[in-house]
Motif scaffolding. Structure first.
Motif: not given
Length: 160
Positions: A136-160
């Motif tokens: 998890t890299t971020r959590e919160g309602p700002e993710i929904a605002r930034e992505t345009g998906y009202s359901r999004a509240d967790v951002e995750m990432a993996v280094t390849l």
């Protein structure tokens, strides 16, 4: 008798309707279809494949039971999108097979990182992502605002 093997294949036009069907099942269960969902359902090739990404389908005995998409963000980053497994096929490692295909393809295409957005209520999905190295890299309602998906509240990432 051993379960049938899972075959993961890249985008085929004849599977387009399955991309929509499988994703509608999970989205409509707890959320609502949004504009960017509808756009990707209408043209998954144009949204994901043509700009350098991919759409995968998981087949068992020729039946499409899972899907996910890779969206090219930049030269080093892909976003994992629209991961879905049919309810009757959950627990049969289709998500793992799709994830392995997505990660391998991103690496083959030179990506250094994969990102995704999801919802904190989707426990099995979060478990799958963590199993494959996502943090998890971020959590919160700002993710929904930034992505345009009202359901999004967790951002995750993996280094390849």
């Amino acid at each position: 008798m051993a379960p049938s093997p899972v075959e993961v294949v890249p985008y085929r036009p004849e599977y387009r309707a399955h991309f929509e069907r499988l994703n509608r099942q999970w989205i409509e269960k707890d959320f609502r279809i949004e504009g960017s969902d509808a756009a990707s359902f209408a043209d998954p090739h144009g949204v994901f494949v043509a700009p350098g990404g991919e759409v995968f389908f998981a087949l068992v005995d020729g039946q499409v039971l899972g899907t996910c998409a890779l969206k090219r963000e930049d030269a080093e980053t892909f976003e994992l999108c629209k991961m879905a497994v049919a309810p009757e096929a959950r627990g049969r490692d289709l998500g793992d097979a799709l994830m392995r295909a997505a990660l391998a393809t991103a690496r083959e295409r030179g990506a250094k990182r994969m990102v995704l957005v999801t919802n904190s209520a989707l426990g099995p999905a979060l478990g799958l992502y963590r199993k494959h190295g996502f943090v998890t890299t971020r959590e919160g309602p700002e993710i929904a605002r930034e992505t345009g998906y009202s359901r999004a509240d967790v951002e995750m990432a993996v280094t390849l």
